[in-house]
Design a protein around this motif. Structure first.
Motif, PDB file in Angstrom:
ATOM      1  N   LEU A 145       0.827  -1.203   0.000  1.00 52.94           N
ATOM      2  CA  LEU A 145       0.000   0.000   0.000  1.00 52.94           C
ATOM      3  C   LEU A 145       0.864   1.256   0.000  1.00 52.94           C
ATOM      4  CD1 LEU A 145      -2.815  -0.979   2.544  1.00 52.94           C
ATOM      5  CD2 LEU A 145      -2.693  -1.379   0.069  1.00 52.94           C
ATOM      6  N   LEU A 146       1.970   1.225   0.729  1.00 53.29           N
ATOM      7  CA  LEU A 146       2.880   2.378   0.744  1.00 53.29           C
ATOM      8  C   LEU A 146       3.459   2.635  -0.644  1.00 53.29           C
ATOM      9  CD1 LEU A 146       4.751   1.724   4.107  1.00 53.29           C
ATOM     10  CD2 LEU A 146       3.042   3.498   3.661  1.00 53.29           C
ATOM     11  N   ASP A 147       3.825   1.569  -1.350  1.00 54.92           N
ATOM     12  CA  ASP A 147       4.327   1.724  -2.718  1.00 54.92           C
ATOM     13  C   ASP A 147       3.268   2.348  -3.622  1.00 54.92           C
ATOM     14  OD1 ASP A 147       6.750   0.584  -2.020  1.00 54.92           O
ATOM     15  OD2 ASP A 147       6.251  -1.409  -2.800  1.00 54.92           O
ATOM     16  N   TRP A 148       2.013   1.901  -3.450  1.00 55.57           N
ATOM     17  CA  TRP A 148       0.938   2.424  -4.284  1.00 55.57           C
ATOM     18  C   TRP A 148       0.677   3.906  -4.002  1.00 55.57           C
ATOM     19  CZ3 TRP A 148      -1.230   2.141  -8.627  1.00 55.57           C
ATOM     20  CH2 TRP A 148      -2.520   2.648  -8.879  1.00 55.57           C
ATOM     21  N   VAL A 149       0.658   4.291  -2.741  1.00 53.46           N
ATOM     22  CA  VAL A 149       0.433   5.688  -2.385  1.00 53.46           C
ATOM     23  C   VAL A 149       1.542   6.574  -2.952  1.00 53.46           C
ATOM     24  CG1 VAL A 149       0.350   7.325  -0.462  1.00 53.46           C
ATOM     25  CG2 VAL A 149      -0.960   5.197  -0.353  1.00 53.46           C
ATOM     26  N   GLN A 150       2.791   6.136  -2.832  1.00 46.69           N
ATOM     27  CA  GLN A 150       3.895   6.915  -3.387  1.00 46.69           C
ATOM     28  C   GLN A 150       3.801   6.996  -4.905  1.00 46.69           C
ATOM     29  OE1 GLN A 150       6.429   8.692  -1.832  1.00 46.69           O
ATOM     30  NE2 GLN A 150       5.190   8.340  -0.014  1.00 46.69           N
ATOM     31  N   ALA A 151       3.415   5.899  -5.537  1.00 49.02           N
ATOM     32  CA  ALA A 151       3.299   5.889  -6.995  1.00 49.02           C
ATOM     33  C   ALA A 151       2.195   6.819  -7.471  1.00 49.02           C
ATOM     34  CB  ALA A 151       3.035   4.467  -7.486  1.00 49.02           C
ATOM     35  N   TYR A 187       9.592   6.821   3.728  1.00 49.25           N
ATOM     36  CA  TYR A 187       8.179   6.569   4.038  1.00 49.25           C
ATOM     37  C   TYR A 187       7.868   5.076   4.123  1.00 49.25           C
ATOM     38  CZ  TYR A 187       6.461  11.391   3.418  1.00 49.25           C
ATOM     39  OH  TYR A 187       6.194  12.738   3.557  1.00 49.25           O
ATOM     40  N   GLY A 188       8.843   4.227   3.789  1.00 39.65           N
ATOM     41  CA  GLY A 188       8.635   2.788   3.820  1.00 39.65           C
ATOM     42  C   GLY A 188       8.241   2.196   2.484  1.00 39.65           C
ATOM     43  N   ALA A 189       8.216   3.037   1.438  1.00 40.43           N
ATOM     44  CA  ALA A 189       7.851   2.576   0.090  1.00 40.43           C
ATOM     45  C   ALA A 189       9.125   2.215  -0.673  1.00 40.43           C
ATOM     46  CB  ALA A 189       7.059   3.648  -0.644  1.00 40.43           C
ATOM     47  N   HIS A 190       9.720   1.099  -0.318  1.00 36.43           N
ATOM     48  CA  HIS A 190      11.033   0.741  -0.860  1.00 36.43           C
ATOM     49  C   HIS A 190      10.967   0.293  -2.318  1.00 36.43           C
ATOM     50  CE1 HIS A 190      12.963   1.089   3.054  1.00 36.43           C
ATOM     51  NE2 HIS A 190      11.920   0.453   3.576  1.00 36.43           N
ATOM     52  N   ASN A 191       9.796  -0.085  -2.795  1.00 36.16           N
ATOM     53  CA  ASN A 191       9.655  -0.520  -4.182  1.00 36.16           C
ATOM     54  C   ASN A 191       8.799   0.432  -5.006  1.00 36.16           C
ATOM     55  OD1 ASN A 191      11.179  -3.029  -4.038  1.00 36.16           O
ATOM     56  ND2 ASN A 191       9.520  -3.774  -2.734  1.00 36.16           N
ATOM     57  N   ALA A 192       8.714   1.674  -4.576  1.00 33.32           N
ATOM     58  CA  ALA A 192       7.999   2.678  -5.366  1.00 33.32           C
ATOM     59  C   ALA A 192       8.711   2.845  -6.707  1.00 33.32           C
ATOM     60  CB  ALA A 192       7.958   4.005  -4.619  1.00 33.32           C
TER      61      ALA A 192
END
Length: 310
Positions: A145-151, A187-192
């Motif tokens: 979810l963090l990756d999606w929010v950053q994307a 932010y924890g989005a390591h795969n953004a």
């Protein structure tokens, strides 16, 4: 570096009123942030970056932020995490202001202050858990979810600037996405996604997870009517909201049930472009990009006279 259009020369009283109005709109009550200190401390991305160019335009930042939220709310776990644990429904303007401030701090704030803010956001996310209306458990600190929010944020801000303010080459857009990698990791989005190719892959991966929801339409109605602009300018606010949904890929429109009322006509597109072009040339002394330039002992018009190749 290439030269770009210099700031519009505005009469002093007009400049002061615009600057004051910007501060009123952009600053959440009780949350003043000093972008001008500590002196000479770098931000998470350098002043020469594509990011500093993209985020200096208040029109496209507003539009792109709405685009990002629509995409976030299309994912059920993010949707209910936001809708069940935030004040969007009861205090839309302060919530919008806080979101905008967080974006500005991430890009223009001194590194130590940006890292402190991001740590505080992460601590809040650790407490956000629940169950979607479909019965699916969620955690706000879920890496997917963090990756999606950053994307979605990257997509919204980048596409709004590219479409309405200044066209960006693929190379410039790839650089923009790569520049955000460090902040995303904090932010924890390591795969953004850090490139257009990675962005396309993530959108395809997330495509089956997106769902139509009344929440999306409630949010769009709310953001079009929240008192950001004066009543006489409210039609422009509604227009910019439509500009935001016009940025969404056609398959997203189909997925979410968005109709022609969420697309711009040619005449409306021209108006939004004109607003974004004007915003690209208006220097606001109190704005985060100008204050950040002062922190680094750069001239106020640094971002308007010099830019990386776009």
């Amino acid at each position: 570096m290439q030269r770009i259009l210099s700031p519009l020369p505005l009469p002093g009283i007009v400049s002061r009123r615009l600057d004051q109005r910007f501060v009123e709109l952009a600053t959440p009550q009780g949350m003043n942030f000093d972008f001008a200190s500590p002196a000479m401390e770098e931000a998470l991305v350098p002043a020469s970056s594509i990011s500093w160019q993209v985020f200096k335009n208040p029109v496209t930042v507003f539009v792109g932020g709405i685009t990002a939220v629509v995409l976030e709310l299309a994912e059920p776990q993010v949707r209910d995490g936001v809708w069940q644990h935030s004040s969007f429904r009861t205090a839309a303007l302060p919530r919008t202001q806080r979101t905008g401030l967080a974006a500005m701090v991430t890009v223009y704030g001194a590194r130590s202050k940006a890292e402190a803010m991001i740590s505080a956001v992460n601590r809040r996310h650790q407490t956000v858990t629940g169950t979607t209306r479909e019965g699916q458990a969620y955690r706000a600190d879920d890496p997917v979810l963090l990756d999606w929010v950053q994307a979605t944020a990257s997509f919204g801000f980048l596409q709004a600037y590219h479409r309405y303010a200044r066209p960006l080459s693929d190379n410039a857009r790839n650089r923009f996405l790569a520049e955000g990698k460090n902040a995303a990791a904090l932010y924890g989005a390591h795969n953004a996604p850090a490139s257009l190719e990675e962005m396309d892959r993530l959108f395809e991966t997330m495509r089956p997870r997106l769902r139509r929801s009344d929440v999306v339409f409630e949010f769009l109605d709310m953001i079009a009517d929240v008192p950001i602009l004066s009543p006489t300018l409210r039609p422009f606010q509604k227009l910019l909201t439509r500009a935001a949904t016009s940025l969404l890929p056609q398959w997203v429109h189909t997925h979410l049930g968005l109709d022609d009322n969420h697309q711009l006509s040619r005449a409306q597109f021209a108006i939004v472009q004109s607003l974004a072009f004007a915003a690209e040339r208006i220097l606001l002394p109190s704005s985060p990009p100008v204050q950040a330039c002062r922190r680094l002992s750069l001239p106020d018009d640094y971002l308007y006279r010099n830019a990386p190749a776009l």
